[in-house]
Enzyme design. Sequence first.
Site, PDB file in Angstrom:
ATOM      1  N   LYS A 189       0.979  -1.106   0.038  1.00 22.93           N
ATOM      2  CA  LYS A 189      -0.055   0.115   0.084  1.00 22.93           C
ATOM      3  C   LYS A 189       0.955   1.385   0.177  1.00 22.93           C
ATOM      4  CE  LYS A 189      -1.922   2.683   3.521  1.00 22.93           C
ATOM      5  NZ  LYS A 189      -1.756   3.861   2.643  1.00 22.93           N
ATOM      6  N   GLY A 241       7.379   4.534   8.097  1.00 29.62           N
ATOM      7  CA  GLY A 241       6.406   5.898   8.418  1.00 29.62           C
ATOM      8  C   GLY A 241       6.563   6.311   9.797  1.00 29.62           C
ATOM      9  N   SER A 242       5.734   6.786  10.150  1.00 33.48           N
ATOM     10  CA  SER A 242       5.952   7.771  11.841  1.00 33.48           C
ATOM     11  C   SER A 242       6.048   6.399  12.800  1.00 33.48           C
ATOM     12  CB  SER A 242       4.843   8.489  11.930  1.00 33.48           C
ATOM     13  OG  SER A 242       3.517   7.519  11.813  1.00 33.48           O
ATOM     14  N   THR A 243       6.438   7.031  13.798  1.00 32.63           N
ATOM     15  CA  THR A 243       6.798   6.145  15.185  1.00 32.63           C
ATOM     16  C   THR A 243       5.564   6.061  15.781  1.00 32.63           C
ATOM     17  OG1 THR A 243       9.020   7.220  15.340  1.00 32.63           O
ATOM     18  CG2 THR A 243       7.862   6.073  17.231  1.00 32.63           C
ATOM     19  N   GLY A 246       4.074   3.202  13.849  1.00 31.18           N
ATOM     20  CA  GLY A 246       4.759   1.890  14.026  1.00 31.18           C
ATOM     21  C   GLY A 246       4.587   1.334  15.352  1.00 31.18           C
ATOM     22  N   GLU A 263      10.630   0.613   9.995  1.00 28.38           N
ATOM     23  CA  GLU A 263      11.518   1.651   9.632  1.00 28.38           C
ATOM     24  C   GLU A 263      10.899   3.043  10.081  1.00 28.38           C
ATOM     25  OE1 GLU A 263      13.358   4.871   8.391  1.00 28.38           O
ATOM     26  OE2 GLU A 263      12.994   4.191   6.526  1.00 28.38           O
ATOM     27  N   CYS A 297      13.613  10.641   6.544  1.00 26.59           N
ATOM     28  CA  CYS A 297      13.420  10.188   8.023  1.00 26.59           C
ATOM     29  C   CYS A 297      15.207  10.364   8.367  1.00 26.59           C
ATOM     30  CB  CYS A 297      13.063   8.744   8.056  1.00 26.59           C
ATOM     31  SG  CYS A 297      14.014   7.802   6.727  1.00 26.59           S
ATOM     32  N   GLU A 394      10.738  15.116  15.404  1.00 27.73           N
ATOM     33  CA  GLU A 394      10.868  14.966  13.900  1.00 27.73           C
ATOM     34  C   GLU A 394       9.802  16.022  13.339  1.00 27.73           C
ATOM     35  OE1 GLU A 394       9.793  11.646  11.749  1.00 27.73           O
ATOM     36  OE2 GLU A 394      11.501  11.541  10.713  1.00 27.73           O
TER      37      GLU A 394
HETATM   38  P1  NDP Z   1       2.358   7.676   8.573  1.00 26.78           P
HETATM   39  O1  NDP Z   1       3.113   6.667   9.549  1.00 26.78           O
HETATM   40  O2  NDP Z   1       0.743   8.079   9.112  1.00 26.78           O
HETATM   41  O3  NDP Z   1       2.342   6.851   7.056  1.00 26.78           O
HETATM   42  C1  NDP Z   1       2.849   5.958   6.743  1.00 26.78           C
HETATM   43  C2  NDP Z   1       2.082   4.948   5.939  1.00 26.78           C
HETATM   44  O4  NDP Z   1       1.156   4.182   6.923  1.00 26.78           O
HETATM   45  C3  NDP Z   1       1.175   5.450   5.081  1.00 26.78           C
HETATM   46  O5  NDP Z   1       0.785   4.519   3.789  1.00 26.78           O
HETATM   47  C4  NDP Z   1      -0.380   5.574   5.880  1.00 26.78           C
HETATM   48  O6  NDP Z   1      -1.448   5.649   4.845  1.00 26.78           O
HETATM   49  C5  NDP Z   1      -0.150   4.127   6.525  1.00 26.78           C
HETATM   50  N1  NDP Z   1      -0.679   4.237   7.773  1.00 26.78           N
HETATM   51  C6  NDP Z   1      -1.569   5.424   8.421  1.00 26.78           C
HETATM   52  N2  NDP Z   1      -2.041   4.768   9.686  1.00 26.78           N
HETATM   53  C7  NDP Z   1      -1.908   3.384   9.728  1.00 26.78           C
HETATM   54  C8  NDP Z   1      -2.331   2.274  10.443  1.00 26.78           C
HETATM   55  N3  NDP Z   1      -2.988   2.752  11.577  1.00 26.78           N
HETATM   56  N4  NDP Z   1      -2.014   1.090  10.212  1.00 26.78           N
HETATM   57  C9  NDP Z   1      -1.323   0.911   9.078  1.00 26.78           C
HETATM   58  N5  NDP Z   1      -1.033   1.895   8.205  1.00 26.78           N
HETATM   59  C10 NDP Z   1      -1.282   3.143   8.451  1.00 26.78           C
HETATM   60  O7  NDP Z   1       2.863   9.037   8.323  1.00 26.78           O
HETATM   61  P2  NDP Z   1       2.425  10.251   7.937  1.00 26.78           P
HETATM   62  O8  NDP Z   1       2.249  10.268   6.378  1.00 26.78           O
HETATM   63  O9  NDP Z   1       1.145  10.734   8.823  1.00 26.78           O
HETATM   64  O10 NDP Z   1       3.519  11.154   8.231  1.00 26.78           O
HETATM   65  C11 NDP Z   1       3.589  11.721   9.627  1.00 26.78           C
HETATM   66  C12 NDP Z   1       5.228  11.679  10.082  1.00 26.78           C
HETATM   67  O11 NDP Z   1       5.447  10.413  10.072  1.00 26.78           O
HETATM   68  C13 NDP Z   1       5.801  12.674   9.523  1.00 26.78           C
HETATM   69  O12 NDP Z   1       5.629  14.051   9.715  1.00 26.78           O
HETATM   70  C14 NDP Z   1       7.197  12.219   9.699  1.00 26.78           C
HETATM   71  O13 NDP Z   1       7.731  12.671  11.158  1.00 26.78           O
HETATM   72  C15 NDP Z   1       7.002  10.830  10.165  1.00 26.78           C
HETATM   73  N6  NDP Z   1       7.182   9.926   8.821  1.00 26.78           N
HETATM   74  C16 NDP Z   1       8.498   9.168   8.734  1.00 26.78           C
HETATM   75  C17 NDP Z   1       9.011   8.520   7.529  1.00 26.78           C
HETATM   76  C18 NDP Z   1      10.103   7.808   7.442  1.00 26.78           C
HETATM   77  O14 NDP Z   1      10.448   7.441   6.317  1.00 26.78           O
HETATM   78  N7  NDP Z   1      10.489   7.356   8.344  1.00 26.78           N
HETATM   79  C19 NDP Z   1       8.121   8.540   6.168  1.00 26.78           C
HETATM   80  C20 NDP Z   1       6.864   9.405   6.385  1.00 26.78           C
HETATM   81  C21 NDP Z   1       6.509   9.878   7.340  1.00 26.78           C
HETATM   82  P3  NDP Z   1      -2.139   6.991   4.543  1.00 26.78           P
HETATM   83  O15 NDP Z   1      -0.676   7.871   4.231  1.00 26.78           O
HETATM   84  O16 NDP Z   1      -2.298   6.724   3.079  1.00 26.78           O
HETATM   85  O17 NDP Z   1      -3.002   7.373   5.266  1.00 26.78           O
END
Ligand code: NDP
Length: 484
Positions: A189, A241-243, A246, A263, A297, A394
Amino acid sequence: MAKKKQIEWDLAKAPESRGHVKLKERYDLFIGGKWVKPEGGKYFATIDPSTEKKIADVAEASARDVDKAVKAARKAYDNVWSKMHPKERAKYIFRIARLMQERAREFSVIESWDGGKPIRESRDIDVPLAAAHFFYYAGWADKLDYAFPNRKPTSLGVAGQIIPWNFPLLMAAWKIAPALAAGNTVVLKPAETTPLTALKLAELIQDSGLPDGVVNIITGAGSTGAAIVEHPDIDKIAFTGSTGVGKMIQRSIAGTDKRATLELGGKAANIIFEDATINQAVEGIINGIYFNQGHVCCAGSRLFVQESVYDEVIRKLKHRMRSLIVGDPLDKNTDIGAINSKGQLDTINKYIKIGKKEGAEFYQTECDVPRKGFWCRPTLFLNVSQSHRIAQEEIFGPVLAIQTFRTVDEVIKKANNSPYGLSAGVWTDKGSKIFNMTSQMRAGVIWANTFNKFDPTSPFGGYKESGFGREGGIHGLAAYLNMN
Ligand code: NDP
């Protein structure tokens, strides 16, 4: 005090053409090798963050669609992919890599259009690196016994993969390539705001002749991601994605036998010693924090400068910042593109307000930015202290928090004083200092006299709240294997 004038860098516009790009007006879900309508009939728009105009409509996958995709992946795993000779699997992965190289220009334009990053970066970094990941892991597919001598590596089954919006195609490659090479099938996804290169990858996968269901790509928001995580027939979750999310994933899979690699976020220390080559270090600072609008990140978002060279570094840094061009992501001269979404721009602006309120000294360049779209000029804060939120949390934008230090021990303590531990940078003339620093800093990746360099052969991942597990290299392969 009189404001420093913006340096004039009047370059003629050099926009990359979109004429060669083929996009559909509406995208369905890629399940079992076919384009399938979402059960709920819902679609959402993906927009160009530099103009706020809609690019295409994209399907929203419900839990029932997720179930369909997992079933397709399971069927492909049981009947085809796990039975295929690894040499044959490798051929498909090589083919995906080659097709990606052939269509690199189209992928780069779509990546910059949908996500806002400068075309220079998508063209020179994201897309070539994504192809390189497929090439690299294709090479391992029939050599797993050599990669892990005296072990009997076997595939896990179906991997659920959830990726963010900052490196959409590259993250898809980081996830799909090792999973396929290890003999797994996948349900992936992409993020809600940047689904188009993953969907384009689905078209490429169709063209590659990869057996149906080996790769399934479904779009949607967080609830779609949650449905993947919760699906009982998923063997492994790979998440970037975000902590916060995670942690939710870890809670959700606790008590199951699902494997996971997470990650997550970071707040990297980029450390400049007085014996560093200052001009080179300034380039490293710029690359560390302003690359990809700071949506990275492992961005070098905490800068530590040794006191004796502080004035020189800050003077040169501000001078270099004033030369950065913010604007149209598809212009080849652009250094900093559009912020990925309105939501992310709001987050960045919130942190800028917090930094000012906490008493740090604010500096931002005065370059022109377009009227429409989401923009943030390159920004830094001086006189930051360890307790400031802008030094601890972050921000994920082009905002740098700067502190000073006097001794090696002091800067190691300061650098490690973070809930995160993904990456770091050290700038010095002395090799022994580099070894001393790297052995004492708690960060998964530490760059010496460079920053933000990636390579498919090199493992990447974090400590502490930056997650666990490694992607890249044979470590990334191991994450998709059972070792018997
Ligand atoms: P998220 O962690 O929300 O998003 C990452 C992915 O997870 C997206 O595909 C998102 O879907 C999906 N997702 C969201 N909620 C859930 C859930 N409950 N269960 C499973 N998957 C889920 O990051 P954000 O896009 O909201 O970004 C927020 C913050 O995260 C940023 O400001 C940054 O600090 C951090 N971040 C860190 C990254 C990294 O590379 N380590 C990358 C991106 C963000 P969708 O976005 O489609 O809703």
